[in-house]
Design a protein around this motif. Structure first.
Motif, PDB file in Angstrom:
ATOM      1  N   UNK A   1      27.998  77.462 -11.299  1.00 55.11           N
ATOM      2  CA  UNK A   1      28.963  77.347 -12.391  1.00 55.11           C
ATOM      3  C   UNK A   1      28.805  75.974 -13.008  1.00 55.11           C
ATOM      4  N   UNK A   2      29.033  75.886 -14.309  1.00 57.49           N
ATOM      5  CA  UNK A   2      28.889  74.610 -14.998  1.00 57.49           C
ATOM      6  C   UNK A   2      29.870  74.534 -16.146  1.00 57.49           C
ATOM      7  N   UNK A   3      30.396  73.343 -16.336  1.00 57.26           N
ATOM      8  CA  UNK A   3      31.267  73.049 -17.466  1.00 57.26           C
ATOM      9  C   UNK A   3      30.900  71.650 -17.929  1.00 57.26           C
ATOM     10  N   UNK A   4      29.918  71.571 -18.842  1.00 55.80           N
ATOM     11  CA  UNK A   4      29.404  70.272 -19.236  1.00 55.80           C
ATOM     12  C   UNK A   4      28.737  69.605 -18.052  1.00 55.80           C
ATOM     13  N   UNK A   5      29.270  68.443 -17.648  1.00 56.13           N
ATOM     14  CA  UNK A   5      28.712  67.713 -16.514  1.00 56.13           C
ATOM     15  C   UNK A   5      29.383  67.998 -15.196  1.00 56.13           C
ATOM     16  N   UNK A   6      30.284  68.987 -15.147  1.00 50.94           N
ATOM     17  CA  UNK A   6      30.901  69.422 -13.893  1.00 50.94           C
ATOM     18  C   UNK A   6      30.145  70.646 -13.404  1.00 50.94           C
ATOM     19  N   UNK A   7      29.587  70.545 -12.199  1.00 53.70           N
ATOM     20  CA  UNK A   7      28.695  71.589 -11.714  1.00 53.70           C
ATOM     21  C   UNK A   7      29.075  72.015 -10.305  1.00 53.70           C
ATOM     22  N   UNK A   8      28.883  73.300 -10.056  1.00 54.60           N
ATOM     23  CA  UNK A   8      28.914  73.825  -8.692  1.00 54.60           C
ATOM     24  C   UNK A   8      27.477  74.165  -8.284  1.00 54.60           C
ATOM     25  N   UNK A   9      27.037  73.559  -7.192  1.00 51.95           N
ATOM     26  CA  UNK A   9      25.706  73.806  -6.659  1.00 51.95           C
ATOM     27  C   UNK A   9      25.833  74.607  -5.375  1.00 51.95           C
ATOM     28  N   UNK A  10      24.830  75.427  -5.099  1.00 51.38           N
ATOM     29  CA  UNK A  10      24.802  76.205  -3.858  1.00 51.38           C
ATOM     30  C   UNK A  10      23.358  76.360  -3.427  1.00 51.38           C
ATOM     31  N   UNK A  11      23.180  76.674  -2.158  1.00 51.56           N
ATOM     32  CA  UNK A  11      21.837  76.877  -1.615  1.00 51.56           C
ATOM     33  C   UNK A  11      21.948  77.759  -0.382  1.00 51.56           C
ATOM     34  N   UNK A  12      20.820  78.231   0.092  1.00 55.47           N
ATOM     35  CA  UNK A  12      20.783  79.039   1.303  1.00 55.47           C
ATOM     36  C   UNK A  12      20.590  78.130   2.516  1.00 55.47           C
ATOM     37  N   UNK A  13      21.234  78.471   3.602  1.00 58.81           N
ATOM     38  CA  UNK A  13      21.185  77.657   4.809  1.00 58.81           C
ATOM     39  C   UNK A  13      19.758  77.474   5.294  1.00 58.81           C
ATOM     40  N   UNK A  14      19.417  76.247   5.653  1.00 53.73           N
ATOM     41  CA  UNK A  14      18.104  75.985   6.226  1.00 53.73           C
ATOM     42  C   UNK A  14      18.044  76.547   7.640  1.00 53.73           C
TER      43      UNK A  14
ATOM     44  N   UNK B   1      27.217  64.245   0.782  1.00 53.88           N
ATOM     45  CA  UNK B   1      26.675  64.984   1.919  1.00 53.88           C
ATOM     46  C   UNK B   1      27.753  65.929   2.430  1.00 53.88           C
ATOM     47  N   UNK B   2      27.307  67.048   2.986  1.00 53.89           N
ATOM     48  CA  UNK B   2      28.258  68.058   3.452  1.00 53.89           C
ATOM     49  C   UNK B   2      27.592  68.951   4.477  1.00 53.89           C
ATOM     50  N   UNK B   3      28.395  69.558   5.324  1.00 55.37           N
ATOM     51  CA  UNK B   3      27.873  70.548   6.253  1.00 55.37           C
ATOM     52  C   UNK B   3      27.833  71.942   5.687  1.00 55.37           C
ATOM     53  N   UNK B   4      28.437  72.123   4.507  1.00 56.52           N
ATOM     54  CA  UNK B   4      28.516  73.443   3.902  1.00 56.52           C
ATOM     55  C   UNK B   4      27.276  73.709   3.045  1.00 56.52           C
ATOM     56  N   UNK B   5      27.204  74.892   2.472  1.00 55.39           N
ATOM     57  CA  UNK B   5      26.041  75.248   1.643  1.00 55.39           C
ATOM     58  C   UNK B   5      26.438  75.310   0.160  1.00 55.39           C
ATOM     59  N   UNK B   6      27.368  74.451  -0.214  1.00 59.66           N
ATOM     60  CA  UNK B   6      27.804  74.358  -1.607  1.00 59.66           C
ATOM     61  C   UNK B   6      28.365  72.969  -1.839  1.00 59.66           C
ATOM     62  N   UNK B   7      28.297  72.524  -3.095  1.00 63.29           N
ATOM     63  CA  UNK B   7      28.789  71.187  -3.434  1.00 63.29           C
ATOM     64  C   UNK B   7      29.255  71.184  -4.887  1.00 63.29           C
ATOM     65  N   UNK B   8      30.383  70.543  -5.122  1.00 56.54           N
ATOM     66  CA  UNK B   8      30.881  70.347  -6.482  1.00 56.54           C
ATOM     67  C   UNK B   8      30.640  68.898  -6.878  1.00 56.54           C
ATOM     68  N   UNK B   9      30.045  68.697  -8.027  1.00 57.79           N
ATOM     69  CA  UNK B   9      29.813  67.357  -8.538  1.00 57.79           C
ATOM     70  C   UNK B   9      30.380  67.280  -9.955  1.00 57.79           C
ATOM     71  N   UNK B  10      31.094  66.205 -10.230  1.00 58.81           N
ATOM     72  CA  UNK B  10      31.783  66.076 -11.517  1.00 58.81           C
ATOM     73  C   UNK B  10      31.211  64.921 -12.321  1.00 58.81           C
ATOM     74  N   UNK B  11      31.366  65.039 -13.636  1.00 58.94           N
ATOM     75  CA  UNK B  11      31.102  63.913 -14.519  1.00 58.94           C
ATOM     76  C   UNK B  11      29.652  63.541 -14.703  1.00 58.94           C
ATOM     77  N   UNK B  12      28.736  64.471 -14.507  1.00 62.89           N
ATOM     78  CA  UNK B  12      27.328  64.164 -14.739  1.00 62.89           C
ATOM     79  C   UNK B  12      27.055  64.074 -16.242  1.00 62.89           C
TER      80      UNK B  12
END
Length: 689
Positions: free
Chosen positions: A598-611, A634-645
């Motif tokens: 998901x993305x809203x300008x520079x606010x993004x939701x990233x996801x990936x598959x577990x290694x 850094x996180x133990x989960x398989x998703x990350x929200x980053x804002x303001x890019x």
């Protein structure tokens, strides 16, 4: 209702602590919004509209497949098995009283899923004394059922502590409505309780360990009491089948009314026998606890399944308690101990003294006692800290094992001694397995101070600082372990001497001490002799020395360091410790399928598959056009929200890298995901490995 509990209930009821976010319906997958900890009403919602930042949800309609925040909220660390070493002092016992804590880590709504940009956080670290953690929360104005967030569960599980979500049916004085109790215990056409199954499904999907059920809404009758008992019975059966547990709070009685008993008696015995454990309300006395323990034993359940509630919300380690009624020093413990709101150790500090160091000083006082050394408790201390009565536990049982003494929050974020982010942060899921006995120091001379320190670190946000006169050699106990020694086992120590000339030795014990409180039978292996010629230090002073366990065999039972000063006061910092086979380990496998969800300008939701394989956590960076990397988190989960890019000059596509980090803090190759700036709200992007 204990009067000192009013503060949390009023604050929660008015949502005074929630951030000013716009009210919204249930989150949509396309919204690039920050993820928050999940909370629900059983079924029907309140009248009117939710307050700012609050989303009203029905547990009955929840489905894991439809939850866009589940990847952020699902714990990834399994519950670790643990063992009990020889106790640190003669008064600490194993197999008797256990310790439970009811902790509010944040508000019900607006509680971040992936940590936040502040070091002012209740970073619980004394897991070694805990047997159960309740993620306390819920309010009439936000939601009554609260799932623990993933960082807390991951930290607790790493230390072998199960975590329970909270089902809170509040008193009418705080907005409770009896219809919510009836919603919770409703039956379907087949006679089953659908919300019991939902609770078990939520715990399984989120990776926590069961539920704390607290029914405090008055006005019920025997029919409702019977219905609630049937609900708890089915919840317990379904939970047990999934390896979960249920703890009952001493409030509602079998006749459906609310009457806090302060005891196990005929009014709540049926609930106790149906659940796994019971939290005994604060109204207990020495006589009622004694009779409760006897009754529990007679029922075949055991007295230590009763948590005697001690309310520390207002006064913390200054709370007057009849300790001999729970954990007497000269005879068997009467019941277990339930600590209500030990996050007082953070909350009581004034705003200008809520640094991580201030918090941990108060927290060590709370859990260890006035002596600040669990091997030497102060018998005149009116606060009988858990370390005085309860044996500590450890989960350090397999090689490789590594720790950088990361407490899960910090003033900056470090990688190999370099600051990669100057912003304060917290994320308990990044917390290491930490020393259980903080801090045992064995010396015939002046005792140096030992503490987590946040002014510098090798990795994460903290290190261990030993400071003081050190007029005699001092041994600092670090870890109780059960680590097998192979023919090529080595120990890495990363450290720095900041003042004074210090000789460091690795302390290794291959057997238990002969008695509780005795010194482990250490062998001392040289690490850093004072005055060794030709020693070249890096510019920042950090050094990593590898010590072979030559001549030792069997199992490592304890690890520590012995420090000897050649002159003056010392400041010696320990940044990392690792036990591993000699040689360069293969890097962990990389995650796959990195994508923008998901993305809203520079606010993004990233996801990936577990290694595949064992992953400690994942790191995220933005790859800049000049080839440098910017640390995002850094996180133990398989998703990350980053804002303001924002795009860099001339940059049409942003590039993000995700790496898996292994047990020894070695990183995988990156998987890269791109985000085109030319498309303000893309549906996703194509991953590039």
């Amino acid at each position: 209702m204990n009067p000192t509990r009013r503060t949390v209930l009023i604050a929660a009821g008015t949502a005074a602590l929630t951030p000013a976010l716009p009210a919204a319906a249930a989150p949509r997958a396309a919204a690039a919004t920050p993820p928050y900890t999940a909370y629900w009403y059983p079924d029907s919602l309140p009248a009117g509209s939710p307050g700012p930042g609050i989303t009203w949800r029905s547990l009955k309609s929840w489905r894991a497949a439809d939850d866009p925040d589940l990847a952020f909220n699902a714990a990834t660390v399994p519950l670790a098995p643990r063992f009990t070493p020889a106790p640190a002092n003669p008064t600490a016992r194993s197999g008797q009283a256990r310790v439970q804590a009811l902790v509010s880590f944040g508000p019900t709504s607006g509680n971040p899923s992936q940590g936040s940009a502040t070091a002012d956080h209740y970073a619980l670290t004394h897991w070694a004394y805990l047997d159960e953690l309740v993620f306390w929360g819920g309010s009439a104005g936000e939601g009554l059922i609260l799932a623990p967030n993933a960082p807390v569960v991951d930290a607790a599980h790493r230390h072998g502590v199960p975590v329970l979500g909270n089902v809170f049916l509040p008193p009418a004085a705080y907005g409770g409505q009896l219809r919510w109790t009836r919603d919770l215990v409703q039956r379907d056409a087949a006679g089953h309780h659908p919300l019991a199954a939902q609770l078990v499904a939520v715990a399984a999907a989120h990776g926590f360990d069961g539920w704390f059920v607290n029914a405090e809404t008055g006005g019920g009758n025997t029919a409702l009491g019977t219905a609630v008992l049937g609900f708890v019975r089915e919840l317990k059966a379904l939970a047990a089948a999934r390896g979960q547990r249920v703890t009952w709070y001493d409030a509602m009685t079998v006749n459906g009314t609310v009457g806090w008993q302060g005891a196990l008696n005929s009014q709540n015995q049926a609930f106790f026998q149906t659940a796994d454990d019971m939290f005994v309300d604060f109204r207990w006395s020495a006589a009622t606890l004694a009779s409760s323990g006897t009754r529990a034993d007679r029922l075949g359940r055991g007295r230590y399944r009763l948590w005697a509630g001690v309310d520390v919300e207002s006064n913390g380690s200054g709370t007057p308690v009849d300790w001999d009624a729970i954990v007497p020093a000269g005879r068997p413990h009467v019941t277990s101990l339930g600590l209500y709101r030990p996050e007082w150790t953070r909350n009581h500090l004034p705003a200008d003294r809520r640094t991580p160091g201030d918090f941990h000083a108060a927290d060590d006082r709370f859990w260890t006692g006035r002596s600040l050394d669990p091997a030497r408790p102060d018998p005149s201390d009116p606060w009988r800290a858990p370390a005085v009565s309860v044996a500590d536990r450890s989960t350090v049982t397999s090689v490789p094992f590594a720790s950088v003494f990361n407490t899960g929050h910090g003033l900056r974020f470090y990688e190999e001694g370099a600051v990669v982010s100057a912003a304060p942060w917290n994320h308990l899921g990044l917390q290491d397995r930490l020393p259980s006995r903080r801090w045992v120091v064995r010396t015939a001379g002046e005792r140096p101070s030992v503490a987590f320190d946040f002014a510098d670190a090798w990795r994460g946000g903290s290190s261990v600082l030993v400071a003081g006169g050190l007029d005699q050699p001092a041994v600092v106990d670090l870890y109780a372990t059960r680590l097998p020694i192979g023919v090529n086992t080595v120990v890495d120590l990363t450290f720095r001497s900041e003042s004074g000339r210090v000789s460091a030795e690795l302390a290794v014990a291959t057997a238990e001490p002969g008695a509780s409180g005795a010194t482990p039978p250490y062998t001392y292996l040289p690490v850093d002799p004072v005055g060794k010629a030709g020693r070249v230090r890096p510019a920042d002073g950090w050094r990593t020395v590898t010590v072979p366990l030559t001549g030792l065999s069997g199992t490592v039972h304890a690890l520590g360091v012995r420090l000897t000063a050649a002159d003056g006061p010392v400041r010696w910092r320990l940044g990392g410790l690792a036990v591993r086979p000699d040689g360069t380990p293969p890097p962990p496998a990389a995650p796959t399928g990195a994508r923008v969800t998901a993305a809203n300008g520079g606010d993004l939701r990233l996801a990936w598959n577990t290694a595949p394989g064992t992953v400690r956590h994942y790191t995220l960076h933005r790859l800049l056009p000049d080839g440098t990397r910017r640390f995002l988190g850094a996180t133990g989960q398989r998703a990350w929200f980053v804002a303001g890019q924002r795009p860099e000059q001339g940059e049409s596509v942003a590039r993000f890298e995700v790496r898996a980090v292994g047990e020894l803090y070695d990183a995988s190759a990156p998987v890269t995901v791109t985000h085109p700036w030319s498309t303000p709200q893309p549906a996703g992007s194509t991953p590039h490995a």
